[in-house]
Every structure is written in structure tokens, then in C-alpha cells.
Design an enzyme around this catalytic site. Structure first.
Site, PDB file in Angstrom:
ATOM      1  CB  VAL A 174     -19.656   7.157  -2.909  1.00 17.35           C
ATOM      2  CG1 VAL A 174     -20.015   6.033  -3.783  1.00 17.35           C
ATOM      3  CG2 VAL A 174     -20.672   7.872  -2.526  1.00 17.35           C
ATOM      4  N   PRO A 180      -1.674  -0.243  11.550  1.00 17.90           N
ATOM      5  CG  PRO A 180       0.968  -0.314  12.098  1.00 17.90           C
ATOM      6  CD  PRO A 180      -0.488   0.399  12.366  1.00 17.90           C
ATOM      7  N   GLY A 185     -13.249  -9.754  -1.715  1.00 18.85           N
ATOM      8  CA  GLY A 185     -12.778  -8.221  -1.848  1.00 18.85           C
ATOM      9  C   GLY A 185     -12.956  -7.758  -3.562  1.00 18.85           C
ATOM     10  CD  GLU A 232      -6.219  -7.042  -2.414  1.00 19.17           C
ATOM     11  OE1 GLU A 232      -6.376  -8.183  -2.455  1.00 19.17           O
ATOM     12  OE2 GLU A 232      -6.119  -6.325  -3.312  1.00 19.17           O
ATOM     13  CB  THR A 287     -12.807  -5.508   9.656  1.00 17.25           C
ATOM     14  OG1 THR A 287     -12.338  -6.608  10.692  1.00 17.25           O
ATOM     15  CG2 THR A 287     -12.019  -4.115  10.094  1.00 17.25           C
ATOM     16  CB  CYS A 307      -4.888 -13.929   2.205  1.00 20.17           C
ATOM     17  SG  CYS A 307      -3.606 -13.246   1.170  1.00 20.17           S
ATOM     18  CE  LYS A 362      -3.565  -2.484   2.841  1.00 24.24           C
ATOM     19  NZ  LYS A 362      -3.992  -3.304   1.420  1.00 24.24           N
ATOM     20  CD  GLU A 378      -2.694  -4.881  -1.527  1.00 18.69           C
ATOM     21  OE1 GLU A 378      -2.534  -5.913  -0.987  1.00 18.69           O
ATOM     22  OE2 GLU A 378      -2.860  -3.747  -1.033  1.00 18.69           O
TER      23      GLU A 378
HETATM   24  P1  NAD Z   1      -9.131  -8.022  10.787  1.00 18.67           P
HETATM   25  O1  NAD Z   1     -10.154  -7.726   9.985  1.00 18.67           O
HETATM   26  O2  NAD Z   1      -9.548  -8.662  12.252  1.00 18.67           O
HETATM   27  O3  NAD Z   1      -8.277  -6.854  11.278  1.00 18.67           O
HETATM   28  C1  NAD Z   1      -7.456  -6.333  10.197  1.00 18.67           C
HETATM   29  C2  NAD Z   1      -7.341  -4.744  10.492  1.00 18.67           C
HETATM   30  O4  NAD Z   1      -8.551  -4.136  10.736  1.00 18.67           O
HETATM   31  C3  NAD Z   1      -6.586  -4.465  12.191  1.00 18.67           C
HETATM   32  O5  NAD Z   1      -5.658  -3.620  11.971  1.00 18.67           O
HETATM   33  C4  NAD Z   1      -7.707  -4.302  12.881  1.00 18.67           C
HETATM   34  O6  NAD Z   1      -7.141  -3.491  13.976  1.00 18.67           O
HETATM   35  C5  NAD Z   1      -8.461  -3.394  11.849  1.00 18.67           C
HETATM   36  N1  NAD Z   1      -9.793  -3.401  12.545  1.00 18.67           N
HETATM   37  C6  NAD Z   1     -10.728  -4.055  13.219  1.00 18.67           C
HETATM   38  N2  NAD Z   1     -12.091  -3.650  13.243  1.00 18.67           N
HETATM   39  C7  NAD Z   1     -12.169  -2.240  12.514  1.00 18.67           C
HETATM   40  C8  NAD Z   1     -13.055  -1.615  12.258  1.00 18.67           C
HETATM   41  N3  NAD Z   1     -14.252  -1.538  12.807  1.00 18.67           N
HETATM   42  N4  NAD Z   1     -12.863  -0.410  11.424  1.00 18.67           N
HETATM   43  C9  NAD Z   1     -11.662  -0.351  10.938  1.00 18.67           C
HETATM   44  N5  NAD Z   1     -10.359  -1.139  11.201  1.00 18.67           N
HETATM   45  C10 NAD Z   1     -10.861  -2.175  11.820  1.00 18.67           C
HETATM   46  O7  NAD Z   1      -8.361  -9.203  10.109  1.00 18.67           O
HETATM   47  P2  NAD Z   1      -6.908  -9.983  10.559  1.00 18.67           P
HETATM   48  O8  NAD Z   1      -7.566 -10.975  11.497  1.00 18.67           O
HETATM   49  O9  NAD Z   1      -6.020  -8.944  11.125  1.00 18.67           O
HETATM   50  O10 NAD Z   1      -6.559 -10.600   9.439  1.00 18.67           O
HETATM   51  C11 NAD Z   1      -6.915 -11.703   8.991  1.00 18.67           C
HETATM   52  C12 NAD Z   1      -7.531 -11.742   7.738  1.00 18.67           C
HETATM   53  O11 NAD Z   1      -7.110 -11.018   6.665  1.00 18.67           O
HETATM   54  C13 NAD Z   1      -7.817 -13.030   7.138  1.00 18.67           C
HETATM   55  O12 NAD Z   1      -9.140 -13.320   6.915  1.00 18.67           O
HETATM   56  C14 NAD Z   1      -6.935 -12.978   5.795  1.00 18.67           C
HETATM   57  O13 NAD Z   1      -7.398 -14.090   4.983  1.00 18.67           O
HETATM   58  C15 NAD Z   1      -7.013 -11.685   5.648  1.00 18.67           C
HETATM   59  N6  NAD Z   1      -5.974 -11.217   4.595  1.00 18.67           N
HETATM   60  C16 NAD Z   1      -6.317 -11.028   3.295  1.00 18.67           C
HETATM   61  C17 NAD Z   1      -5.010 -10.821   2.470  1.00 18.67           C
HETATM   62  C18 NAD Z   1      -5.068 -10.439   1.162  1.00 18.67           C
HETATM   63  O14 NAD Z   1      -4.282  -9.984   0.255  1.00 18.67           O
HETATM   64  N7  NAD Z   1      -6.403 -10.835   0.349  1.00 18.67           N
HETATM   65  C19 NAD Z   1      -3.745 -10.777   2.871  1.00 18.67           C
HETATM   66  C20 NAD Z   1      -3.187 -11.205   4.278  1.00 18.67           C
HETATM   67  C21 NAD Z   1      -4.630 -11.163   5.134  1.00 18.67           C
END
Ligand code: NAD
Length: 500
Positions: free
Chosen positions: A242, A176, A460, A248, A230, A283, A161, A464
Site C-alpha cells: 500500500v 529518468p 492521476g 502525474e 506504466t 501533458c 520531485k 506538483e
Molecule cells: P512512460 O509511462 O512510457 O514512461 C515513463 C517512465 O516510466 C520512463 O522512465 C519509463 O522508463 C518508466 N517505465 C516504463 N515501464 C515501467 C514499469 N513497468 N515500471 C516502472 N517504470 C516504468 O511515459 P512517457 O512516454 O515517457 O511519457 C509520456 C506520458 O507522460 C504522456 O502520457 C504525458 O501526458 C505524461 N506526462 C504527464 C505529466 C503530468 O504532469 N501529468 C507531465 C509530463 C508528461
């Protein structure tokens, strides 16, 4: 738990900043050990960070793209000098094995090298001058980007990003995950220190900080990597203005072993890493394995033998260890619950690998790497993303059936097809409803900086990696000067036609 005197600060407006609270991070291999701490912000500090990014945007966007690209690349190269020490931090806060953690940190510089010429090329105006007139397509940054990242690859997912957004002239506030904030905060603060104040800001915290960030009306685009719930909360907030998003999310990646796959030790070894890298918390890891019915026993035996040879579970800092613990007690309990429920549903469990530690010890968030056979597609271990070292093996009879079942899940991120016939593999890949398919490999081993990565549906949208991943941070503005402006009656009634 012991306490730490020193917490890594927030980074706002070109300076380290105190937070309102502190997030301590434990070592998942030894939960009694505090690895470090970061300062955490609140709504007020998050708004101050957005102020800084907003104030820095006009001057940063006005710099020539070549200068921005050079500065971002240099800043990352300079910050990367401390990667060996930082990689130990990453290994200890996340449970990722040491060579993997070092590789993760090195990814940022590699991606900056890839993105630099791409950002320069695609930032240039596109000018068309012909009989129809003069068209200029101007490429412009959005403004302030809100970036929210997960814990499982904190530096890679931030770099994907930060690098393109800043090179193309945006400024950023990045939050983070509290589950692995240390190495990424240390790294990004070092990068930010080399850039003009406010161009890159880092605010640690939980959902409250994330919510403040994505709901600020000055945020021009949101880029999020994480889980579906999330993403849904963020999308609801983004709906008010919007605000465009890159999402992701998770995947339930099918690995389809065709009848003409290799079934060799080398293939099984690639599959083991494809499934169990970072304890399956990736992921793009293999989440479901499909094998032809008559190959089932041979596959399970071959996979177990390869795992016995290459999977050594233990402290991530120990040389030779290839799999560490999972990230947290909650995650460990969820995964152990899935294994228990799979057994209760008639599944047969095969434990894999060799152990340096006692996996059932109370200390450490260990989950035995496990294959489970005999489940139906409806069991949660098959139907949902497990995100851990427990993988179901499912049998199929014909290719139409396996394609249908591979596609019959909500989360469509990546997949893999395994065959000795490239045309056969590609034909099956084309029928999969996903954003990425690996052939004869899976997971990190099969990625490429140039290959766009991202999902569909509930996995999603947006991309990226690749030129598309860089292009997410540019918007277009068309300036059109027709050679012959339609006049008279035609001014109201004439529709454009292709230029001859
Ligand atoms: P998560 O959604 O719990 O948290 C991700 C981030 O969002 C954290 O920084 C968290 O603090 C923040 N967050 C939580 N609630 C929020 C809110 N209401 N508003 C804004 N931000 C908020 O996910 P996680 O457990 O950290 O990550 C695991 C998930 O990520 C898995 O599903 C994995 O597959 C996915 N992932 C996807 C990719 C991809 O490229 N598609 C890459 C890595 C991980």
C-alpha cells in the site's frame, strides 16, 4: 550508428558508478547522429542505489530543515552554471528548441527558490494549546522516495520531485526515461555531488529498473510522471505494501473558445503555442479545440495565419526555429497513423507553419503541425491523448453541450477557457472535471509556481507545484494530550466534541 566512448555514469552513494549496459541517444532531427550515452543499471545496481538512499535517510532527515533547504538550493544553483552547454544536449537528445531547452534547465533553480520558504514553513510542527489540551502535529519525511520520470520535460519533471522531496528530509532514487536521459543525468549528478552521499541517486534504465525500484519494500513513497499503462503497472506493484503514490499522467486537454472570446491575432498566437510547444508533446498542451459552430471558419483561418507567422519547423538548434521533430520513430509513426485515420474518417487536414526542413524526408522524426476538422468525438484523435502536433477542431452549439463533451473523456488533466468576460470564463471553468484550467492561455505560458498542478481520474492523483506539491513529501504524526482525560464510564463511551 557511430559509437560513443563516453557514457555518463550512474550516480549512487555520492559517486559515479558504471552500469551494466549503455543507452545511446540519437538526435531525432538527425537520427544517424548519436548525441551521447548514459550508463544503464540493472536490478542489482538499483538495489544498491536504494541501499544508499536508505542509509543516508536518518542523518539527512535529522538535519535542520533550514540547512537542508539551503544545501539543496545551493546545489541546484551551482549545478545550473553549466546550463548553457547542457541545454544544447537537451535540445539535441529531445528535439526541443534551444531557448525552450535553456528555459527548462533554468526552471530547477526557480522552483528551488519558490519551494525553499514553503518547505521551511510547512515542515514546522503545528502546536495547539487550549482548553482541550495540547496537540502537536509533527511533520515528517517519508524516507526513500522512488521517482520515475518521462522524456518530454526531463529536467522540469525531475526538479518538481527532487527539490521538495529533499528539502523536506527524504532521500531519493530517480530513474529518468531512456528517451531523454542525457541532460537530466548530467544535471542531477552535479546536484547530487554537492549533497551528502546517498541523498540523491540516479539510475538510468528501462522498465526493469523502474520495476525493481517501485517494488523494493524500503521505498516509502513513489512519485511517477508518465503514461497510464506504466502507472497501472506501478500501482499494482505499490498495492502489495500500500505504498503511497503521486501519479502525474496524461491529459486530453480541452480548449473551449466561448462566443465572447477575443478572436484576435494575439489570441490565436497564444493558442498555437498552447498546442504546438515541444511539438505538442506536453501533458498540459491543448489536445482538443472546441469552437462555436458559426465561428469555425474564422477560427481555422485565424489559427492558420498565426501558425504561419510564429511556427517555424526545423533543427532545434537553429535560431528562430519554434518547433522541432517528435521524439522517436515509433511516436512519428503513431502520429502519422492518426492523421491518416482521421482523413480516412472524413476529417479535413490543414497543415500549418513554415518549414526549414523537408517534412516528409526519411531523415528526422518530423510530423507536420496539423489541424483536423470534421471528426466525431469518438475518433481516437479526439477521444485519446495524441501527445503530438496534430490537433482536432470540434464545433459546438451551446455551453451545456461543450462542457459535457469536454468532460466526456477518461483523462482529465488540464483545460483552457477563452473569453473576454472573466466571470463567464470562471463559471465555465468551474464545471470542468479537471485539475487545472487556464484562462485565455494554455500550456506553459499559463502555469505558476504557486498553482498546484495535477489530474483527476485516469490523469492521476497528487499534486506538483505550489504548497500542495511540496507537502506531498511530508507525512503527519499527531501527538495529543487532552487537558481533561475522560474517566470512569465516559472513558469508554464519550466522543470528542469541538473545543469551546
Ligand atoms: P512512460 O509511462 O512510457 O514512461 C515513463 C517512465 O516510466 C520512463 O522512465 C519509463 O522508463 C518508466 N517505465 C516504463 N515501464 C515501467 C514499469 N513497468 N515500471 C516502472 N517504470 C516504468 O511515459 P512517457 O512516454 O515517457 O511519457 C509520456 C506520458 O507522460 C504522456 O502520457 C504525458 O501526458 C505524461 N506526462 C504527464 C505529466 C503530468 O504532469 N501529468 C507531465 C509530463 C508528461
Amino acid at each position: 550508428m557511430t559509437t560513443t566512448a563516453h557514457a555518463l555514469p550512474l550516480w549512487i552513494a555520492g559517486e559515479p558508478h558504471e552500469g551494466t549496459t549503455v543507452i545511446e541517444r540519437e538526435n531525432p532531427a538527425r537520427p544517424g547522429e548519436v548525441v551521447g550515452a548514459v550508463a544503464a543499471g540493472d536490478a542489482r545496481l538499483t538495489t544498491i542505489a536504494i541501499d544508499a538512499a536508505h542509509a543516508a535517510f536518518p542523518a539527512w532527515a535529522a538535519r535542520p530543515v533550514a540547512e537542508r533547504v539551503r544545501r539543496v538550493r545551493d546545489a541546484i544553483a551551482q549545478a545550473s552554471a553549466d546550463n548553457p552547454a547542457r541545454s544544447r544536449l537537451l535540445a539535441r537528445e529531445l528535439g526541443k528548441v534551444a531557448p525552450d531547452a535553456l528555459g527548462e534547465l533554468g526552471f530547477a533553480a526557480a522552483f528551488a527558490d519558490f519551494a525553499a520558504p514553503v518547505a521551511e514553513r510547512i515542515s514546522a510542527d503545528v502546536v495547539v494549546e487550549d482548553a482541550e489540551g495540547r496537540l502537536v502535529i509533527v511533520k515528517e519525511p517519508f524516507g526513500v522516495i522512488a521517482a520515475i520520470t518521462p522524456w518530454n520535460a526531463p529536467v522540469i519533471l525531475a526538479a518538481l520531485k527532487v527539490v521538495p522531496a529533499l528539502m523536506t528530509g527524504n532521500t531519493m532514487v530517480l530513474k529518468p526515461s531512456p528517451l531523454a536521459p542525457l541532460a537530466v543525468t548530467d544535471f542531477l549528478s552535479a546536484v547530487a555531488a554537492e549533497l551528502p552521499a546517498g541523498v540523491l541517486n540516479v539510475v538510468n534504465g528501462g522498465a526493469d529498473v523502474g520495476e525493481t525500484l517501485v517494488s523494493d519494500p524500503r521505498v516509502a513513497k513513489i512519485t511517477f510522471t508518465g503514461g497510464l499503462p506504466t502507472a497501472q503497472a506501478i500501482a499494482a506493484s505499490a498495492a502489495r505494501r500500500v505504498t503511497p503514490t503521486v501519479m502525474e499522467l496524461g491529459g486530453n486537454d480541452a480548449a473551449i473558445f466561448l462566443r465572447d472570446a477575443e478572436y484576435t491575432e494575439a489570441m490565436y498566437t497564444r493558442a498555437v503555442f498552447g498546442a504546438f510547444l515541444t511539438s505538442g508533446q506536453v501533458c498540459m498542451a491543448i489536445k482538443r479545440i472546441f469552437v462555436p459552430r458559426e465561428r469555425h471558419d474564422e477560427f481555422v483561418a485565424g489559427f492558420r495565419a498565426a501558425a504561419e507567422s510564429v511556427l517555424r519547423v526545423g533543427d532545434p538548434l537553429e535560431p528562430g526555429v519554434t518547433m522541432g521533430p517528435v521524439v522517436s520513430r515509433d511516436h512519428q509513426e503513431r502520429l502519422r497513423g492518426l492523421i491518416e485515420s482521421a482523413e480516412a474518417a472524413g476529417g479535413i487536414r490543414y497543415e500549418l507553419g513554415r518549414w526549414d526542413v523537408e517534412p516528409d524526408a526519411a531523415d528526422g522524426y518530423w510530423v507536420r503541425p496539423t489541424l483536423v476538422t470534421g471528426l466525431t468525438d469518438e475518433h481516437p484523435l479526439v477521444a485519446d491523448e495524441q501527445f503530438g502536433p496534430v490537433v482536432p477542431v470540434l464545433v459546438y452549439d451551446d455551453e451545456d453541450e461543450v462542457v459535457r463533451r469536454a468532460n466526456a473523456v477518461d483523462q482529465s488533466l488540464a483545460s483552457s477557457v477563452w473569453s473576454t468576460d472573466p466571470a463567464h470564463a470562471e463559471a465555465i471553468a468551474r464545471r470542468l472535471d479537471v485539475g487545472f484550467t487556464f484562462l485565455n492561455c494554455a500550456n506553459r505560458a499559463g502555469t505558476s509556481l504557486r498553482a498546484p498542478f495535477g489530474g483527476r481520474g485516469l490523469s492521476g492523483h497528487g499534486r506538483e507545484f505550489g504548497e500542495l506539491g511540496v507537502g506531498e513529501y511530508l507525512q503527519t504524526h499527531s501527538i495529543n494530550y487532552p487537558a481533561a482525560v475522560r474517566t470512569g464510564e465516559a472513558a469508554g463511551n464519550a466522543y470528542p466534541v469541538p473545543a469551546s
